[in-house]
Design an enzyme around this catalytic site. Sequence first.
Site, PDB file in Angstrom:
ATOM      1  N   GLU A 239     -56.457 -62.199 -47.732  1.00 10.16           N
ATOM      2  CA  GLU A 239     -57.800 -61.909 -47.232  1.00 10.16           C
ATOM      3  C   GLU A 239     -58.087 -62.578 -45.893  1.00 10.16           C
ATOM      4  OE1 GLU A 239     -60.673 -62.390 -50.350  1.00 10.16           O
ATOM      5  OE2 GLU A 239     -59.775 -60.778 -51.529  1.00 10.16           O
TER       6      GLU A 239
HETATM    7  C1  HEC Z   1     -60.010 -58.861 -46.923  1.00  5.86           C
HETATM    8  C2  HEC Z   1     -61.199 -58.433 -47.601  1.00  5.86           C
HETATM    9  C3  HEC Z   1     -62.173 -59.486 -48.094  1.00  5.86           C
HETATM   10  C4  HEC Z   1     -62.745 -60.509 -47.360  1.00  5.86           C
HETATM   11  C5  HEC Z   1     -62.492 -60.890 -45.933  1.00  5.86           C
HETATM   12  C6  HEC Z   1     -63.701 -61.131 -48.257  1.00  5.86           C
HETATM   13  N1  HEC Z   1     -63.700 -60.511 -49.459  1.00  5.86           N
HETATM   14 FE1  HEC Z   1     -64.913 -60.894 -51.005  1.00  5.86          FE
HETATM   15  N2  HEC Z   1     -63.813 -59.727 -52.174  1.00  5.86           N
HETATM   16  C7  HEC Z   1     -62.770 -58.935 -51.773  1.00  5.86           C
HETATM   17  C8  HEC Z   1     -62.078 -58.393 -52.919  1.00  5.86           C
HETATM   18  C9  HEC Z   1     -60.882 -57.484 -52.898  1.00  5.86           C
HETATM   19  C10 HEC Z   1     -62.746 -58.914 -54.049  1.00  5.86           C
HETATM   20  C11 HEC Z   1     -62.370 -58.702 -55.492  1.00  5.86           C
HETATM   21  C12 HEC Z   1     -61.203 -59.608 -55.773  1.00  5.86           C
HETATM   22  C13 HEC Z   1     -60.937 -59.834 -57.219  1.00  5.86           C
HETATM   23  O1  HEC Z   1     -61.766 -59.466 -58.043  1.00  5.86           O
HETATM   24  O2  HEC Z   1     -59.902 -60.424 -57.517  1.00  5.86           O
HETATM   25  C14 HEC Z   1     -63.853 -59.732 -53.540  1.00  5.86           C
HETATM   26  C15 HEC Z   1     -64.811 -60.348 -54.334  1.00  5.86           C
HETATM   27  C16 HEC Z   1     -65.939 -60.955 -53.830  1.00  5.86           C
HETATM   28  C17 HEC Z   1     -67.089 -61.345 -54.598  1.00  5.86           C
HETATM   29  C18 HEC Z   1     -67.272 -61.164 -56.090  1.00  5.86           C
HETATM   30  C19 HEC Z   1     -68.201 -60.039 -56.389  1.00  5.86           C
HETATM   31  C20 HEC Z   1     -68.192 -59.700 -57.836  1.00  5.86           C
HETATM   32  O3  HEC Z   1     -68.988 -58.866 -58.237  1.00  5.86           O
HETATM   33  O4  HEC Z   1     -67.367 -60.241 -58.583  1.00  5.86           O
HETATM   34  C21 HEC Z   1     -68.001 -61.903 -53.735  1.00  5.86           C
HETATM   35  C22 HEC Z   1     -69.373 -62.443 -54.064  1.00  5.86           C
HETATM   36  C23 HEC Z   1     -67.381 -61.893 -52.437  1.00  5.86           C
HETATM   37  N3  HEC Z   1     -66.142 -61.303 -52.523  1.00  5.86           N
HETATM   38  C24 HEC Z   1     -67.922 -62.460 -51.300  1.00  5.86           C
HETATM   39  C25 HEC Z   1     -67.160 -62.716 -50.155  1.00  5.86           C
HETATM   40  C26 HEC Z   1     -67.513 -63.683 -49.119  1.00  5.86           C
HETATM   41  C27 HEC Z   1     -68.743 -64.541 -49.118  1.00  5.86           C
HETATM   42  C28 HEC Z   1     -66.537 -63.621 -48.194  1.00  5.86           C
HETATM   43  C29 HEC Z   1     -66.401 -64.451 -46.919  1.00  5.86           C
HETATM   44  C30 HEC Z   1     -66.275 -65.874 -47.115  1.00  5.86           C
HETATM   45  C31 HEC Z   1     -65.592 -62.615 -48.628  1.00  5.86           C
HETATM   46  N4  HEC Z   1     -65.989 -62.123 -49.835  1.00  5.86           N
HETATM   47  C32 HEC Z   1     -64.485 -62.218 -47.895  1.00  5.86           C
HETATM   48  C33 HEC Z   1     -62.422 -58.679 -50.459  1.00  5.86           C
HETATM   49  C34 HEC Z   1     -62.762 -59.521 -49.416  1.00  5.86           C
END
Ligand code: HEC
Length: 440
Positions: free
Chosen positions: A237
């Site tokens: 990520e």
């Molecule tokens: C490269 C893409 C990417 C980036 C950059 C990213 N995310 Fe995510 N995010 C995801 C993915 C894919 C998941 C699900 C992963 C899993 O469930 O294992 C996720 C899950 C989440 C969730 C959980 C939501 C839920 O309903 O469970 C949150 C909140 C979230 N991210 C916030 C953030 C925040 C805040 C940042 C920056 C610090 C961030 N993400 C950066 C791809 C990204």
Amino acid sequence: MVTQAKRLLLVLVAAATVLMATGCPKPATEQKPTRPSTTAGLEMETPSERPQAPVKEESAEPTAPSQTEPAAEPGQMAPTTEPAAEEKAAEKTEEDTKEKATEGAAAPEMPQTTPAAESQAQAVPQGTPFEVKVPLGLPPLPIPEDNPMTVEKIELGKMLYFDKRVSADGTVSCATCHDPKMAWAEHLPTSKGIHEQVGERNAPTVINAAYAPSQFWDGRAKTLEEQAVGPVANPIEMGHTLEGMVQSLDNIPQYQELFKKVFGTGVTAENFAKAVAAFERTILSGNSPYDRYKAGDQNALTEAQKRGLKIFEESGCADCHAPPLFSTYEFYNAGIGMNKEKPDEGRKSVTGKEEDMGAFRVPSLREVANTAPYFHDGSVATLEEAVAIMAKGGIDNPHRSAEFDTVREANITAEQQKDLVEFLKALSGEFPVIEPPQLP
Ligand code: HEC
Ligand code: HEC
């Protein structure tokens, strides 16, 4: 004594800062093992509080020395834990064991943050309290005691959310994968991180994530605070280390100032997480046609949507997608992706239990019409298809959850599925669409 200790600490911090500033920010590989990125929760306090931490961070009681230290200021240290002495002692050991336990343990509170939180609360400037206006139809918003909402903190969190310098190569921000213009999700099946690397899972929307008792498809993080440091150190990520991220933000004088103003500290991973989480708690969606209907407006739903609502309630969808958040946040195996050569283990990777194989957290269905593609692997492009799979009670595989039998046995017809889809569209309400702020 105290002041001496303090001075020593300051010197250490200064030294560490210099070291870090000169040290190579190039991250990951060697650091990884000690710092199992995605499970961040427990270790996130360490780097943040004490940049010099690397020396002792493996110790099971990481916080002891530096944390008692600020306590020295009269007043705040002791009080917060009031219970009778023996109780206190009992709690203590319980907490200790909890702390040592790896994540996934279902400890409801975040016990070990307390000392840190206390010492920090002490130094924390007040800020302007921010009252979240919860939209029609949503329950009261849970806000952790150690991370009160303030206007200044939310502003800082917003900047961090949109700042690509949080990623190792400056190409990816939280908003890349959770884009306000895409209902705070991403319209790719699975996310693309730094260097165009593709992950395994679909990025869920951050809308209403503030309500979920666990984060991620497999629930491996408990809180938004714990979640927020996950992607930073995820090699696919954002590909950074927490130290590297802290350092690059700390090189930006305005961030130093803002962290000082909001938290009374320099840039730390813990306070990065707190600010981002506070910002995310403002990203809510409610006041949908469904909510207005429930509030008494008979005309808020179309006839098809009213039929769909009835089917949704009577054929068992609502058992798992329970209103008002349209999720119980439990974990089930719906058979999605189970025919892959190496299926995603889902919840099993957190609990280690065979019965959790291929089980994923029930997604909320609010805004679902705006967050295609669907399911944990983003394998389904349309809402119609997603509903069809659900209406069949999932896809057969040795681990399919028996809880899907009710819907299966309801024999939902093609006509009824159309009504269900119409109903799900009535869960699209109002949510903030925010322009990227001016970054420092
Ligand atoms: C490269 C893409 C990417 C980036 C950059 C990213 N995310 Fe995510 N995010 C995801 C993915 C894919 C998941 C699900 C992963 C899993 O469930 O294992 C996720 C899950 C989440 C969730 C959980 C939501 C839920 O309903 O469970 C949150 C909140 C979230 N991210 C916030 C953030 C925040 C805040 C940042 C920056 C610090 C961030 N993400 C950066 C791809 C990204
Ligand atoms: C036994 C619990 C359960 C029942 C009953 C159930 N669902 Fe689901 N639903 C889930 C789970 C778990 C997922 C995620 C599965 C995955 O990604 O592997 C899901 C995913 C979905 C999705 C995709 C959402 C997204 O954001 O990816 C939709 C749409 C959906 N369900 C609608 C329905 C409808 C309509 C019904 C009734 C016909 C229903 N569900 C019944 C548990 C359930």
